[in-house]
Design a protein around this motif. Structure first.
Motif, PDB file in Angstrom:
ATOM      1  N   ASN A  14      32.545  32.980  70.178  1.00 34.21           N
ATOM      2  CA  ASN A  14      32.717  33.653  71.458  1.00 34.21           C
ATOM      3  C   ASN A  14      31.937  34.973  71.517  1.00 34.21           C
ATOM      4  N   GLY A  20      31.264  31.392  76.698  1.00 35.74           N
ATOM      5  CA  GLY A  20      32.629  31.717  77.088  1.00 35.74           C
ATOM      6  C   GLY A  20      33.609  31.136  76.091  1.00 35.74           C
ATOM      7  N   GLU A  21      34.893  31.431  76.273  1.00 34.12           N
ATOM      8  CA  GLU A  21      35.901  31.002  75.309  1.00 34.12           C
ATOM      9  C   GLU A  21      36.023  29.486  75.276  1.00 34.12           C
TER      10      GLU A  21
END
Lengths: 202, 202
Positions: A14, A20-21
């Motif tokens: 991340n 993104g996560e």
């Protein structure tokens, strides 16, 4: 439900730019799955990538001349006697060098700033090591310095600042042309690009 | 102009799903730059990520019950006495478990297939370990099996295959509703989604 080792991998992925996560989680699962399916753990993606990371950390240095990442004190490009040592191309990042090299259109030397002037983020002339650029232009007798910082406000401001720095040295200073990209259609381009293309028409 | 350590890192990053060569190069440069700027090499992104990869490879196992990645023989979810052990949710991947858990709507147990039936790619019932699913349903007395494979052709075919496998066991088998997503607007949705929503109207 937390599994520390996997959650840590997701958290580290991340940190990479543009991940993104959710994408980081999908990648982590992919890495673990493909690595567990590999015939031997030491031939797995997780292991290979970890080795590559540590190898790059250990062996990569910044060229003391141009700032490109390389594996010696001075990079291959700077040492290459077949390059045109009369032209210097100033770029923001090492990935810009890659982009220019891919075109094959430029055979001179490079200077990588590793950023652009961004006073609000605390990036001033010191952070970009502009002294080194002035030293090189002074010492190496380039005929032309091509400013290839990107075509946005910070890139333009940085190019303008460098122009002021180098002008006293009497070198020819140029800036990459800005305008309609090849294949670009007016109706789909932003106003700034179209206006600039009109202003700079030739 | 090749620098083996950096090129190798780009090549390894390029093996990650969804990362093209250009993005992999940008990431590699970012990793090297931020790692070289770190106060200590052992606190750098490159080092942290490498450690996380090796840690995940070493500590992560597949739960022998449900197939989730975990750090013991049986995962926390399977061992959690507060979960509803009458409901089993069958999903394609571990990331689907994450997605369902994020909603908080399901409190039962999971079964991860680690794929869908795809005969053309050589993925048959053996590869998905469907025997283990039949064993679990047989042994653990679930009242309902919710088929949550994705809403595409392979997901539907896999759900249909599992239905045939489990029907003799007399368990209730349901499939996630398929239709217009919340906030979805008819004019922007594909024909298949709109048709399905009409067929399944209630």
């Amino acid at each position: 439900v937390t599994y520390p080792a996997l959650e840590r991998l997701i958290a580290e992925l991340n940190r990479l730019p543009g991940l993104g996560e959710r994408t980081a989680a999908r990648m982590a699962y992919y890495i673990v799955r493909s690595s567990k399916q590999a015939h031997a753990p030491h031939a797995s993606l997780a292991h290979d990538l970890a080795q590559a990371l540590l190898g790059a950390l250990e062996h990569t240095h910044m060229c003391s001349e141009c700032g490109i990442w390389c594996e010696s004190d001075v990079c291959n490009t700077c040492q290459n006697i077949h390059r045109n040592n009369r032209q210097l191309c100033v770029v923001e990042n090492v990935s810009d060098v890659r982009a220019v090299e891919n075109t094959g259109v430029f055979k001179g030397l490079y200077h990588v700033l590793h950023g652009v002037l961004a006073p609000l983020q605390g990036i001033g002339p010191e952070e970009l090591k502009l002294n080194r650029l002035v030293e090189r232009v002074h010492a190496q007798g380039f005929e032309e310095v091509i400013l290839a910082t990107n075509a946005h406000v910070e890139g333009d401001a940085t190019a303008m600042y460098i122009t002021q720095l180098l002008q006293p040295l009497g070198v020819k200073i140029t800036r990459l042309a800005s305008g309609i990209p090849r294949g670009g259609e007016l109706e789909y381009l932003d106003k700034a690009t179209v206006s600039k293309a009109f202003q700079d028409r030739r």
